[in-house]
Design an enzyme around this catalytic site. Sequence first.
Site, short mmCIF file in Angstrom:
data_model
loop_
_atom_site.label_atom_id
_atom_site.label_comp_id
_atom_site.label_asym_id
_atom_site.label_seq_id
_atom_site.Cartn_x
_atom_site.Cartn_y
_atom_site.Cartn_z
N SER A 278 -6.90 -2.14 -0.83
CA SER A 278 -6.51 -1.40 -2.04
C SER A 278 -7.67 -0.66 -2.71
O SER A 278 -7.46 0.47 -3.21
CB SER A 278 -5.80 -2.33 -3.03
OG SER A 278 -6.56 -3.49 -3.28
N HIS B 187 0.82 -1.21 0.00
CA HIS B 187 0.00 0.00 0.00
C HIS B 187 0.86 1.27 0.00
O HIS B 187 0.45 2.29 -0.55
CB HIS B 187 -0.99 -0.05 1.17
CG HIS B 187 -2.00 -1.16 1.02
ND1 HIS B 187 -2.61 -1.79 2.07
CD2 HIS B 187 -2.48 -1.78 -0.10
CE1 HIS B 187 -3.44 -2.73 1.61
NE2 HIS B 187 -3.37 -2.74 0.30
N ASP C 298 -2.77 -8.44 -7.35
CA ASP C 298 -2.43 -8.81 -5.98
C ASP C 298 -3.16 -10.09 -5.58
O ASP C 298 -4.04 -10.10 -4.71
CB ASP C 298 -2.85 -7.63 -5.06
CG ASP C 298 -2.62 -7.94 -3.59
OD1 ASP C 298 -1.71 -8.73 -3.27
OD2 ASP C 298 -3.35 -7.37 -2.75
N ASP D 267 -13.25 -13.48 -12.77
CA ASP D 267 -11.85 -13.85 -12.62
C ASP D 267 -10.97 -12.69 -13.08
O ASP D 267 -10.94 -12.35 -14.27
CB ASP D 267 -11.63 -15.11 -13.48
CG ASP D 267 -10.17 -15.50 -13.55
OD1 ASP D 267 -9.39 -15.05 -12.67
OD2 ASP D 267 -9.81 -16.25 -14.47
N GLY D 268 -10.25 -12.09 -12.13
CA GLY D 268 -9.41 -10.94 -12.46
C GLY D 268 -8.30 -11.29 -13.45
O GLY D 268 -7.93 -10.48 -14.28
N HIS E 27 -7.49 -8.23 -8.03
CA HIS E 27 -7.82 -9.05 -6.86
C HIS E 27 -8.08 -8.09 -5.70
O HIS E 27 -7.18 -7.74 -4.95
CB HIS E 27 -6.66 -10.00 -6.52
CG HIS E 27 -6.40 -11.02 -7.59
ND1 HIS E 27 -5.84 -10.69 -8.80
CD2 HIS E 27 -6.66 -12.35 -7.63
CE1 HIS E 27 -5.75 -11.79 -9.53
NE2 HIS E 27 -6.25 -12.81 -8.85
N GLU F 177 -13.30 -9.34 -7.79
CA GLU F 177 -13.20 -10.17 -6.59
C GLU F 177 -14.07 -11.40 -6.81
O GLU F 177 -15.25 -11.29 -7.12
CB GLU F 177 -13.63 -9.39 -5.34
CG GLU F 177 -13.70 -10.21 -4.06
CD GLU F 177 -12.40 -10.98 -3.72
OE1 GLU F 177 -11.31 -10.38 -3.72
OE2 GLU F 177 -12.51 -12.19 -3.45
N1 SAM Z 1 -5.74 -6.21 -3.10
C1 SAM Z 1 -6.33 -6.36 -1.78
C2 SAM Z 1 -5.78 -5.28 -0.87
O1 SAM Z 1 -4.62 -4.87 -1.05
O2 SAM Z 1 -6.51 -4.82 0.00
C3 SAM Z 1 -6.09 -7.73 -1.19
C4 SAM Z 1 -6.40 -8.85 -2.12
S1 SAM Z 1 -6.13 -10.46 -1.48
C5 SAM Z 1 -4.40 -10.59 -1.38
C6 SAM Z 1 -6.51 -11.45 -2.88
C7 SAM Z 1 -8.01 -11.53 -3.18
O3 SAM Z 1 -8.18 -12.14 -4.47
C8 SAM Z 1 -8.81 -12.40 -2.22
O4 SAM Z 1 -9.85 -11.64 -1.67
C9 SAM Z 1 -9.37 -13.54 -3.08
O5 SAM Z 1 -10.66 -13.94 -2.71
C10 SAM Z 1 -9.37 -12.90 -4.45
N2 SAM Z 1 -9.27 -13.83 -5.60
C11 SAM Z 1 -8.71 -15.06 -5.67
N3 SAM Z 1 -8.71 -15.50 -6.95
C12 SAM Z 1 -9.28 -14.53 -7.69
C13 SAM Z 1 -9.51 -14.36 -9.09
N4 SAM Z 1 -9.16 -15.32 -9.96
N5 SAM Z 1 -10.08 -13.22 -9.53
C14 SAM Z 1 -10.43 -12.24 -8.65
N6 SAM Z 1 -10.22 -12.33 -7.31
C15 SAM Z 1 -9.66 -13.45 -6.85
#
Ligand code: SAM
Length: 321
Positions: A128, A19, A195, A174-175, A42, A146
């Site tokens: 984020s 961050h 992320d 799916d990101g 993500h 997400e």
């Molecule tokens: N970026 C966030 C932050 O800095 O506050 C934290 C994100 S966390 C490390 C990763 C997130 O990605 C989780 O909430 C998880 O559920 C989600 N996730 C997992 N696979 C994913 C995908 N293929 N596409 C989107 N989100 C996904």
Amino acid sequence: MFSYRHAFHAGNHADVLKHTVLIATLEHLLEKDTALTVVDTHAGAGLYRLDGDYAGTSGEASDGILRLLAPKQAAAAVALAAPAQGAAKKSPKPAAPPDAPMAPAIHAYLDLVRAFNPNGGARVYPGSPFITHHLLRDHDKLKLFELHPTDARTLDANIAQLEAGRQIAVLREDGFGSATKFLPPPSRRALVLCDPSYEMKTDYGRVLDLIGESLKRFATGTYAVWYPIIPRPEAHDLPRRLKTMATKAGKSWLHATLTVKSSKVLTTVTGDQKRPGLPASGMFLINPPYTLKGRLQPALEQLKVLLAQDRHAAFSLDSGG
Ligand code: SAM
């Protein structure tokens, strides 16, 4: 799949690194008037309670954001989490006196976290999406991906409170697979934050595929990838392969890492093996702001000291292109 919940890790040392870099990058990109699109592949839940059960159980914030805040605030926040076991047992060990001069990038990060806690303390930690939204101007756009059903619902509800209308899109998609549909954006200015949780080892390859495809579609975008530094070949290879990708595309890059403790597995007196938890993480950026290295150098020097958990604490900062 989907056992990862960022609420357990919110505000830990990896979030501090990620961050701090995100804010420093955005501050530079937002100096130009032209609209910026931020794609958060993500996103997580958006907002976290550091006095809630998740963060309280893991206590990770006490070795991250809470160490950086003024000792009084850190103590108050941990006291608020007292009913949960982990946080209460761990002391926040704030290493800096309240008025110690912080590097500007850390200062900006702490100011932003404080903005979410107007009554003092650190009960709320912005993820984020909220960090980004806090800095964006009305004409900028934010695309949030997400997939976790619970976190996607929470993110939706948190974002709805902002009443930001069409400025923010929350996508339960799916990101990795879908983020490139926003590239290039109409204004041709974008930051992509990637992320993932790296729950599955295929995530490492999917990061590379996403960044490779993104660079093909939009070579001048800024790309920021967070990754864990753990003893796994895929984790070790990721920054090396991102660097090769940037160099082949003729793009500049920046690589920052922060280590807070040894990665050695400990053997307890009873002979049990104890994993140390995440010892280090890194941020790899392609097309970073030219000001970023200078802004991060003093911040990383301080974070190494402030967040050290043992004598293995270290940082690195490289760039090229
Ligand atoms: N970026 C966030 C932050 O800095 O506050 C934290 C994100 S966390 C490390 C990763 C997130 O990605 C989780 O909430 C998880 O559920 C989600 N996730 C997992 N696979 C994913 C995908 N293929 N596409 C989107 N989100 C996904």
